[in-house]
Design a protein around this motif. Structure first.
Motif, PDB file in Angstrom:
ATOM      1  N   UNK A 127       0.788  -1.220   0.000  1.00 49.41           N
ATOM      2  CA  UNK A 127       0.000   0.000   0.000  1.00 49.41           C
ATOM      3  C   UNK A 127       0.823   1.274   0.000  1.00 49.41           C
ATOM      4  N   UNK A 128       2.144   1.173  -0.085  1.00 47.53           N
ATOM      5  CA  UNK A 128       2.969   2.377  -0.208  1.00 47.53           C
ATOM      6  C   UNK A 128       2.748   2.993  -1.587  1.00 47.53           C
ATOM      7  N   UNK A 129       2.626   4.310  -1.636  1.00 46.03           N
ATOM      8  CA  UNK A 129       2.374   5.023  -2.881  1.00 46.03           C
ATOM      9  C   UNK A 129       3.663   5.649  -3.405  1.00 46.03           C
ATOM     10  N   UNK A 130       3.793   5.675  -4.736  1.00 43.04           N
ATOM     11  CA  UNK A 130       4.970   6.232  -5.380  1.00 43.04           C
ATOM     12  C   UNK A 130       4.520   7.192  -6.471  1.00 43.04           C
ATOM     13  N   UNK A 131       5.113   8.382  -6.493  1.00 45.18           N
ATOM     14  CA  UNK A 131       4.812   9.375  -7.530  1.00 45.18           C
ATOM     15  C   UNK A 131       6.099   9.728  -8.257  1.00 45.18           C
ATOM     16  N   UNK A 132       5.995   9.889  -9.576  1.00 41.06           N
ATOM     17  CA  UNK A 132       7.124  10.353 -10.374  1.00 41.06           C
ATOM     18  C   UNK A 132       6.690  11.542 -11.226  1.00 41.06           C
ATOM     19  N   UNK A 133       7.621  12.413 -11.528  1.00 46.54           N
ATOM     20  CA  UNK A 133       7.370  13.587 -12.366  1.00 46.54           C
ATOM     21  C   UNK A 133       8.735  14.188 -12.711  1.00 46.54           C
ATOM     22  N   UNK A 134       8.779  15.185 -13.576  1.00 41.89           N
ATOM     23  CA  UNK A 134      10.028  15.875 -13.820  1.00 41.89           C
ATOM     24  C   UNK A 134       9.778  17.373 -13.910  1.00 41.89           C
ATOM     25  N   UNK A 135      10.800  18.132 -13.562  1.00 46.58           N
ATOM     26  CA  UNK A 135      10.696  19.595 -13.518  1.00 46.58           C
ATOM     27  C   UNK A 135      11.806  20.207 -14.354  1.00 46.58           C
ATOM     28  N   UNK A 136      11.605  21.477 -14.728  1.00 42.90           N
ATOM     29  CA  UNK A 136      12.543  22.155 -15.605  1.00 42.90           C
ATOM     30  C   UNK A 136      12.987  23.497 -14.995  1.00 42.90           C
ATOM     31  N   UNK A 137      14.214  23.867 -15.310  1.00 39.06           N
ATOM     32  CA  UNK A 137      14.689  25.221 -15.060  1.00 39.06           C
ATOM     33  C   UNK A 137      14.677  25.922 -16.405  1.00 39.06           C
ATOM     34  N   UNK A 138      13.821  26.927 -16.539  1.00 37.57           N
ATOM     35  CA  UNK A 138      13.590  27.562 -17.837  1.00 37.57           C
ATOM     36  C   UNK A 138      14.414  28.824 -18.000  1.00 37.57           C
ATOM     37  N   UNK A 139      14.564  29.238 -19.270  1.00 42.70           N
ATOM     38  CA  UNK A 139      15.158  30.536 -19.518  1.00 42.70           C
ATOM     39  C   UNK A 139      14.130  31.624 -19.231  1.00 42.70           C
ATOM     40  N   UNK A 140      14.439  32.866 -19.530  1.00 48.38           N
ATOM     41  CA  UNK A 140      13.596  33.976 -19.099  1.00 48.38           C
ATOM     42  C   UNK A 140      12.180  33.919 -19.663  1.00 48.38           C
ATOM     43  N   UNK A 141      12.021  33.541 -20.946  1.00 51.03           N
ATOM     44  CA  UNK A 141      10.668  33.528 -21.499  1.00 51.03           C
ATOM     45  C   UNK A 141       9.997  32.164 -21.368  1.00 51.03           C
TER      46      UNK A 141
END
Length: 472
Positions: free
Chosen positions: A317-331
């Protein structure tokens, strides 16, 4: 245009296997893949965006290809496959049918879903097979109440059978907006499209008669009609509780529907009641959303074109989440880094661990990350990326609660725990592989992985590949 995961009750053997993994994490794990099987070599045109489900010895794959939506099954662990078929209700064009989703319910009933555009409306269609995917004899559209609505990325999952519901309750989440004209898209030359503005929301509908009839909508992401919710993968717990992970943007202007970058949020429901037949007439009592992974993992760019976020559950019953994030330029139109993350919860999603980095690299390339829970305390995480500098490749890591990433037996070097599932096969980075990949924990010693890729960096035609991996 884009994932679907269903909760499975894992046998006691799986619990023992996981305990062995944890106990012997220091000595490492061995992955032995079968040769990759090309599913769709008989199909003309591109093949991408695969979804997978597995149960009772069968493996099922659904993807965008063969001129529309395609489906195939294997009854021998992926060594051989049926000829691809087009589920009923799909249209021979990726502009009219897109975003496949798969689930298996009690008794071997297979649910193949996808999005459909017809008569100015965009909505999910759910096809049902009662013979383990050999044929599909039922096709039901979930036609929305708003004309010219916006709809995208469906997910489907099935709950356990009960004495009053032998099929198990079937759930579909999808992205929904009453006004399609509010949605503006940003499209990649070698990917699909993201959303710059729009009345985005995650909604859910349920069926208690095997997908024949469907309830009104429930608003999963709070703040309808402009909640900023997008992409809602699910797992259904053995108790019947519905767990959803969604990508939550913040709408900053309810006139233009401009948005800020997103975080991942978890919410759950212990059951739904129909209170009216109007839009929003399904009352599920969703729990207050909990941000997953904390702020230090960053945010998801508006320009991110793939389907971001996945949810899995292990036998304990342990839950696992995955995702990814970004460091963007100015626009925000490009980014300087992209990092894939894992977080887990041991208390039913009330709290989550800090974000744990999945691949060692943070290169400014997509990391299309998925997760499947295994035996107690174990999760299998895959990602599709071209961070290697050669082309798209599919990777696998195993995580054990209390031990971290399990090293590969005998591996040396700076990264001893990443296994390249796709071997020497590298896909052309200029050809869209799809927004999703497939992963299933099919037995205590086997994980099945599928993905889209060309046959080499110079090839121009995507195929769907699948590998059954023995884990020991």
């Amino acid at each position: 245009m884009g994932k679907v995961r269903i909760a499975a009750v894992v046998s006691a053997i799986g619990l023992c296997m996981s305990a062995a993994l944890v106990a012997h994490a220091a000595s490492g794990v061995t992955y032995t893949p079968d040769p990759q099987s090309q599913l769709v070599s008989s199909c003309s045109g591109q093949n991408a965006e695969v979804e997978q489900a597995a149960a009772s010895g069968y493996i099922y794959e659904e993807w965008m290809g063969c001129g529309g939506i395609a489906f195939a099954r294997s009854s021998d662990g992926g060594h051989s496959w049926s000829s691809p078929i087009a589920p009923p209700g799909s249209v021979g064009s990726t502009f009219n049918s897109w975003d496949p989703a798969l689930a298996v319910g009690p008794g071997g009933r297979v649910y193949a879903a996808f999005m459909r555009a017809k008569d100015s409306q965009w909505y999910p269609v759910v096809d049902v097979s009662t013979d383990n995917g050999a044929t599909f004899t039922q096709s039901v559209p979930l036609i929305p109440p708003d004309s010219k609505n916006w709809g995208d990325r469906d997910f489907i999952a099935v709950g356990p059978a009960t004495s009053t519901d032998p099929y198990g309750t079937v759930y579909v989440t999808y992205d929904y907006g009453p006004q399609r004209t509010s949605v503006t898209s940003i499209c990649s030359s070698s990917g699909s499209c993201a959303f710059l503005t729009g009345d985005l929301n995650v909604v859910m509908q349920q069926s208690t008669d095997g997908g024949l009839t469907w309830s009104p909508m429930s608003y999963v992401s709070p703040g309808f009609p402009a909640s900023g919710g997008d992409s809602g993968p699910m797992v259904i717990e053995p108790s019947g509780r519905v767990d959803v992970l969604y990508q939550g943007y913040q709408i900053t202007n309810t006139t233009t529907y401009a948005m800020n970058p997103a975080h991942s949020y978890f919410t759950a429901s212990n059951g739904c009641t129909i209170v009216s037949q109007t839009r929003g007439g399904l009352d599920c009592g969703w729990s207050s959303p909990v941000q997953v992974g904390g702020d230090k993992s960053g945010t998801m760019s508006l320009w991110e074109w793939w389907i971001d976020g996945d949810l899995g559950i292990d036998s304990a019953g342990n839950l696992y989440a995955t995702w990814d994030t970004q460091v963007s330029n100015l626009d925000g139109s490009t980014w300087t880094s992209d990092t894939a993350w894992l977080s887990y919860s041991i208390n039913g999603g009330k709290t989550w661990t800090r974000a744990i980095q999945v691949p060692p690299d943070t290169s400014a390339t997509p990391h299309i990350v998925e997760v499947a829970g295994g035996g107690s305390g174990t999760a299998y995480v895959t990602w599709l990326s071209y961070s290697n500098g050669t082309g798209y490749a599919e990777y696998l890591r195993t995580y054990a609660i209390g031990n971290g990433w399990i090293p590969i037996s005998g591996a040396t070097g700076p990264d001893t725990s990443t296994f390249t599932v796709s071997g020497s096969l590298y896909g052309n980075t200029s050809v869209w592989p799809g927004d999703t990949t497939g992963i299933s924990f099919v037995s205590p010693a086997n994980v099945v992985v599928s993905w889209g890729s060309t046959n080499g960096p110079a090839d121009k035609k995507d195929e769907i590949w699948v590998t059954n991996i023995a884990v020991s």
